[in-house]
Design an enzyme around this catalytic site. Sequence first.
Site, PDB file in Angstrom:
ATOM      1  N   GLU A  51       0.821  -1.200   0.000  1.00 17.04           N
ATOM      2  CA  GLU A  51       0.000   0.000   0.000  1.00 17.04           C
ATOM      3  C   GLU A  51       0.863   1.261   0.000  1.00 17.04           C
ATOM      4  O   GLU A  51       1.958   1.276   0.573  1.00 17.04           O
ATOM      5  CB  GLU A  51      -0.899   0.047   1.234  1.00 17.04           C
ATOM      6  CG  GLU A  51      -2.371   0.095   0.934  1.00 17.04           C
ATOM      7  CD  GLU A  51      -2.931  -1.298   0.716  1.00 17.04           C
ATOM      8  OE1 GLU A  51      -3.680  -1.462  -0.268  1.00 17.04           O
ATOM      9  OE2 GLU A  51      -2.615  -2.206   1.489  1.00 17.04           O
ATOM     10  N   THR A  52       0.330   2.298  -0.642  1.00 12.23           N
ATOM     11  CA  THR A  52       0.877   3.650  -0.537  1.00 12.23           C
ATOM     12  C   THR A  52      -0.263   4.575  -0.145  1.00 12.23           C
ATOM     13  O   THR A  52      -1.362   4.487  -0.708  1.00 12.23           O
ATOM     14  CB  THR A  52       1.505   4.099  -1.856  1.00 12.23           C
ATOM     15  OG1 THR A  52       2.647   3.270  -2.152  1.00 12.23           O
ATOM     16  CG2 THR A  52       1.975   5.548  -1.776  1.00 12.23           C
TER      17      THR A  52
END
Length: 291
Positions: A51-52
């Site tokens: 995830e970002t």
Amino acid sequence: MTSASRSTEVLRYTAFSTDPGGGNPAGVVLDARGLSDEDMLGIAAEVGYSETAFLIPSSSGERRFDVRYFSPKAEVPFCGHATVASAIALAERTGPGELEFRTPAGTVPVTVAEGSDGSLRATLTSVEPKVEGVAEADVREALAALGWAGDELDAALPPRIAFAGARHLVLAAGTRERLAELEYDFDRLAAFMRRLDLTTVQLVWRASETVFHVRDPFPVGGVVEDPATGAAAAAFGAYARELGLVPDEAVLTLHQGEDMGRPGVLTVELRGGDPRVRVSGAGARIPPTPE
């Protein structure tokens, strides 16, 4: 990518460990103003972490942010480890204290505190959780995709779908050895998860009354396994309370990432009279790779 995305600063932090080589790494963009959905997805794919997080500062307060989360494949409504990573990145710049993250899943308060050794620890408070049953046919399909047999489950921890910002199927292994061996049909499990709108499958093994080992396959995000999953930890806290596995007030310790060589520790707190779940952990910046 557009010129805006190419010039965007992306920080890299790990969550649920003070060791950059442990826990779960996340990309963090502290100012995502001007980025399109396509830009954010492209940045997340280039970063390559599960995830970002993309933060947009709010005009209503300097410690309030709109936050969106992207895996390399798609946007997800909420991500715990990227929330912890983002909060610690902000606290390093503006100091510890209270933050407010407005996510697609709802508003998530986060508190960052500094320890006596100077390390920072973030605690998120989930949206109100839900726990629901799951059809036997769906459990069979999940087990088939995982390569697990029905008699390898722990009957004391029955399958459920739990939500605390994102949906997770909870399956409990009867032994630590079963949990340690994870080799599954990526495409089959991904198709199953998309059908039930699941973010991860949370595989758990109960070591003691309040200590659990967990693993989270994440094929719908384009990642074989998530090393430390805060959203699933919050959902699991709701699951444990709903099933009466723990008291209404309890502190649980979840160990995750050991089988991947990225050990992390997630602390889950349940409070009487408050249905929400608190998940806390340490974090550390991942040093840039020399060019």
